[in-house]
Motif scaffolding. Structure first.
Motif, PDB file in Angstrom:
ATOM      1  N   UNK A  41     152.903   6.968 -62.706  1.00 52.51           N
ATOM      2  CA  UNK A  41     154.120   6.938 -63.530  1.00 52.51           C
ATOM      3  C   UNK A  41     154.718   8.332 -63.666  1.00 52.51           C
ATOM      4  N   UNK A  42     153.863   9.356 -63.528  1.00 51.50           N
ATOM      5  CA  UNK A  42     154.348  10.741 -63.601  1.00 51.50           C
ATOM      6  C   UNK A  42     154.843  11.226 -62.229  1.00 51.50           C
ATOM      7  N   UNK A  43     154.844  10.305 -61.243  1.00 56.39           N
ATOM      8  CA  UNK A  43     155.393  10.645 -59.931  1.00 56.39           C
ATOM      9  C   UNK A  43     154.397  11.294 -58.984  1.00 56.39           C
ATOM     10  N   UNK A  44     153.103  11.180 -59.297  1.00 53.46           N
ATOM     11  CA  UNK A  44     152.071  11.801 -58.466  1.00 53.46           C
ATOM     12  C   UNK A  44     151.518  10.762 -57.494  1.00 53.46           C
ATOM     13  N   UNK A  45     151.337  11.161 -56.221  1.00 52.98           N
ATOM     14  CA  UNK A  45     150.674  10.292 -55.256  1.00 52.98           C
ATOM     15  C   UNK A  45     149.166  10.381 -55.506  1.00 52.98           C
ATOM     16  N   UNK A  46     148.615   9.355 -56.165  1.00 52.32           N
ATOM     17  CA  UNK A  46     147.181   9.339 -56.504  1.00 52.32           C
ATOM     18  C   UNK A  46     146.560   8.088 -55.892  1.00 52.32           C
ATOM     19  N   UNK A  47     145.322   8.224 -55.404  1.00 56.58           N
ATOM     20  CA  UNK A  47     144.627   7.083 -54.801  1.00 56.58           C
ATOM     21  C   UNK A  47     143.251   6.932 -55.429  1.00 56.58           C
ATOM     22  N   UNK A  48     142.707   5.730 -55.275  1.00 54.98           N
ATOM     23  CA  UNK A  48     141.421   5.441 -55.890  1.00 54.98           C
ATOM     24  C   UNK A  48     140.602   4.601 -54.913  1.00 54.98           C
ATOM     25  N   UNK A  49     139.303   4.559 -55.117  1.00 54.38           N
ATOM     26  CA  UNK A  49     138.446   3.701 -54.306  1.00 54.38           C
ATOM     27  C   UNK A  49     138.483   2.285 -54.893  1.00 54.38           C
ATOM     28  N   UNK A  50     138.749   1.287 -54.033  1.00 58.51           N
ATOM     29  CA  UNK A  50     138.835  -0.085 -54.556  1.00 58.51           C
ATOM     30  C   UNK A  50     137.468  -0.729 -54.706  1.00 58.51           C
ATOM     31  N   UNK A  51     136.611  -0.485 -53.730  1.00 60.10           N
ATOM     32  CA  UNK A  51     135.268  -1.068 -53.811  1.00 60.10           C
ATOM     33  C   UNK A  51     134.407  -0.101 -54.636  1.00 60.10           C
ATOM     34  N   UNK A  52     133.563  -0.662 -55.531  1.00 63.45           N
ATOM     35  CA  UNK A  52     132.710   0.214 -56.326  1.00 63.45           C
ATOM     36  C   UNK A  52     131.562   0.764 -55.488  1.00 63.45           C
ATOM     37  N   UNK A  53     131.844   1.835 -54.729  1.00 59.29           N
ATOM     38  CA  UNK A  53     130.819   2.356 -53.825  1.00 59.29           C
ATOM     39  C   UNK A  53     130.181   3.626 -54.379  1.00 59.29           C
ATOM     40  N   UNK A  54     129.234   4.180 -53.635  1.00 58.16           N
ATOM     41  CA  UNK A  54     128.527   5.384 -54.089  1.00 58.16           C
ATOM     42  C   UNK A  54     129.493   6.569 -54.141  1.00 58.16           C
ATOM     43  N   UNK A  55     129.130   7.586 -54.940  1.00 61.50           N
ATOM     44  CA  UNK A  55     129.970   8.781 -55.051  1.00 61.50           C
ATOM     45  C   UNK A  55     130.154   9.421 -53.681  1.00 61.50           C
ATOM     46  N   UNK A  56     129.066   9.419 -52.881  1.00 63.03           N
ATOM     47  CA  UNK A  56     129.111  10.053 -51.568  1.00 63.03           C
ATOM     48  C   UNK A  56     130.176   9.387 -50.680  1.00 63.03           C
ATOM     49  N   UNK A  57     130.175   8.049 -50.678  1.00 59.26           N
ATOM     50  CA  UNK A  57     131.154   7.381 -49.818  1.00 59.26           C
ATOM     51  C   UNK A  57     132.577   7.517 -50.376  1.00 59.26           C
ATOM     52  N   UNK A  58     132.680   7.638 -51.710  1.00 58.95           N
ATOM     53  CA  UNK A  58     134.007   7.870 -52.296  1.00 58.95           C
ATOM     54  C   UNK A  58     134.539   9.251 -51.902  1.00 58.95           C
TER      55      UNK A  58
END
Ligand SMILES: [Zn+2]
Ligand SMILES: [Zn+2]
Length: 416
Positions: free
Chosen positions: A348-365
């Motif tokens: 909403x603040x205009x930032x291109x932000x992405x997230x991991x959809x599958x709840x995977x390990x920190x390493x794979x994220x």
């Protein structure tokens, strides 16, 4: 699997950025010159192109996609934009609606040509048209617009060719001169040229058959047969090009593959995509509006091939890389909910932000963040959540720090 139709192509991420650059630059330049965008349908009545593009042209005779609709009407996929824009100009009385009708459009066109490198059956054009101005200064402006577009795209090594093909008053004497100059030689030319010599001698200049070129090069020049009005007009156009400082060459063979052109014709040829390859071409069409049932209004415009412009862009063209400003890695369900809320706030603040959809390990994220080339990663786990903070990893240096969750959006904005 079902593959795309021969002569068509998918324009994929990695290539589409160059298309977006061409289209955005064109729209910006056209609007700056006072042109307004219009969009017309891809399908039109077949007769629009039979009358407009010309019944005897290769485009209409051999290349146009046309079919009978279920109600018996003959429909064509537009092979070019100009007849559609003329139709819209007349149908909506744009003359009344706009002080000077200067319009542009962009989109796909369709011609059933033999597929070869850089030629597609669905291809894309940028097209501009001006209606109702006889004065040669508008010819100068339209050519200047074309030249500015090429320059703004950073395309170099191009050549502007201009010519005058005369008008219905002087063209018959030129056609007669062509036939007279050909004489017996006409029998040595290809079958198409022999037919053209009878039906439409000017079209002989369209011939690409190597064996015919020696005879064609020796034919008379249109500009030696112009009537007084056409000659004065062309002299003025050339003077304006000099005034604008636009370099050009006079091309006697530039008669364009369409029947509606009168007086000024021009092309921009780009060397990089093969000798004599036009990236842009246009001219004046003073009889076309009336021919299509409109008022007696003159017109001038040009069309540029988007595929060819994209090919001609400099290799050094640096387009901004598309990547997220931040990637959010979350561990555990409560942290995931906080991560999704933060994601929403960032977007909403205009930032291109992405997230991991599958709840995977920190390493794979972290691996995912690396693949997306995100310069920042927010890490949210139970500990961070309890402290009301988020851990920030700077990917370039692998350094890590903490920022308050409430200040996370601001942090990304000031880091960009
Ligand atoms: Zn004339
Ligand atoms: Zn020929």
């Amino acid at each position: 699997m079902i593959a795309a139709i021969r002569g068509t192509q998918d324009i994929l991420p990695g290539t589409i950025e160059r298309w977006q650059f061409v289209e955005a630059t064109a729209c910006r330049v056209f609007e700056q010159y006072g042109y307004a965008e219009i969009r017309t349908p891809i399908i039109e009545r077949e007769e629009l192109f039979a009358k407009g593009t010309g019944e005897t042209t290769d485009i209409v005779q051999k290349e146009m996609y046309a079919f009978t609709d279920k109600d018996g009407e003959r429909i064509a996929l537009r092979p070019e934009a100009t007849p559609s824009l003329v139709r819209a100009f007349v149908e909506h009385s744009l003359e009344q609606a706009m002080a000077v009708p200067k319009i542009y459009t962009l989109g796909p066109m369709f011609r059933r040509e033999r597929p070869q490198k850089g030629r597609y059956r669905q291809f894309h054009q940028l097209d501009v048209e001006v209606f109702g101005v006889k004065d040669p200064s508008v010819d100068g402006e339209v050519i200047d617009l074309a030249w500015t577009l090429i320059r703004e795209l950073g395309i170099t090594g191009v050549e502007l060719a201009v010519n005058s093909v005369g008008c219905p008053v002087c063209r018959p004497s030129f056609a007669a001169a062509l036939v007279a100059a050909l004489g017996e030689d006409v029998q040595t030319l290809c079958g198409d040229c022999q037919r053209r010599a009878v039906a439409n001698p000017l079209r002989i200049f369209d011939c690409k058959v190597p064996a015919d070129q020696r005879v064609i090069d020796a034919l008379p020049h249109t500009i030696d047969y112009l009537c007084d009005e056409c000659r004065t007009h062309f002299e003025a156009v050339r003077r304006y090009l000099d005034v604008f400082g636009i370099p050009y060459t006079l091309s006697h063979r530039l008669v364009r593959g369409l029947d509606y052109y009168t007086r000024t014709t021009f092309e921009v040829l780009a060397g990089q995509i093969g000798a004599q390859n036009a990236v842009l071409g246009g001219g004046r069409y003073d009889g076309l509006v009336k021919q299509l049932g409109g008022p007696d209004r003159v017109g001038i415009g040009f069309a540029a091939g988007v595929e060819r412009l994209v090919l001609a862009l400099p290799d050094t063209l640096a387009l901004p890389e598309k990547r997220p400003a931040v990637f959010i890695a979350a561990i555990g369900e409560p942290a995931r909910e906080a991560a999704l809320t933060l994601l929403r706030d960032l977007r909403r603040a205009g930032v291109n932000a992405q997230v991991e959809y599958e709840g995977r390990s920190l390493k794979s994220q972290m691996k995912r963040a690396d693949r997306l080339k995100a310069p920042l990663v927010f890490i949210l786990g139970e500990d961070e959540l309890a402290r009301g903070e988020v851990s920030v990893r700077r990917m370039a240096t692998s350094s890590q720090e903490s920022v308050p969750l409430s200040g996370a959006v601001e942090f990304v904005k000031t880091s960009q």
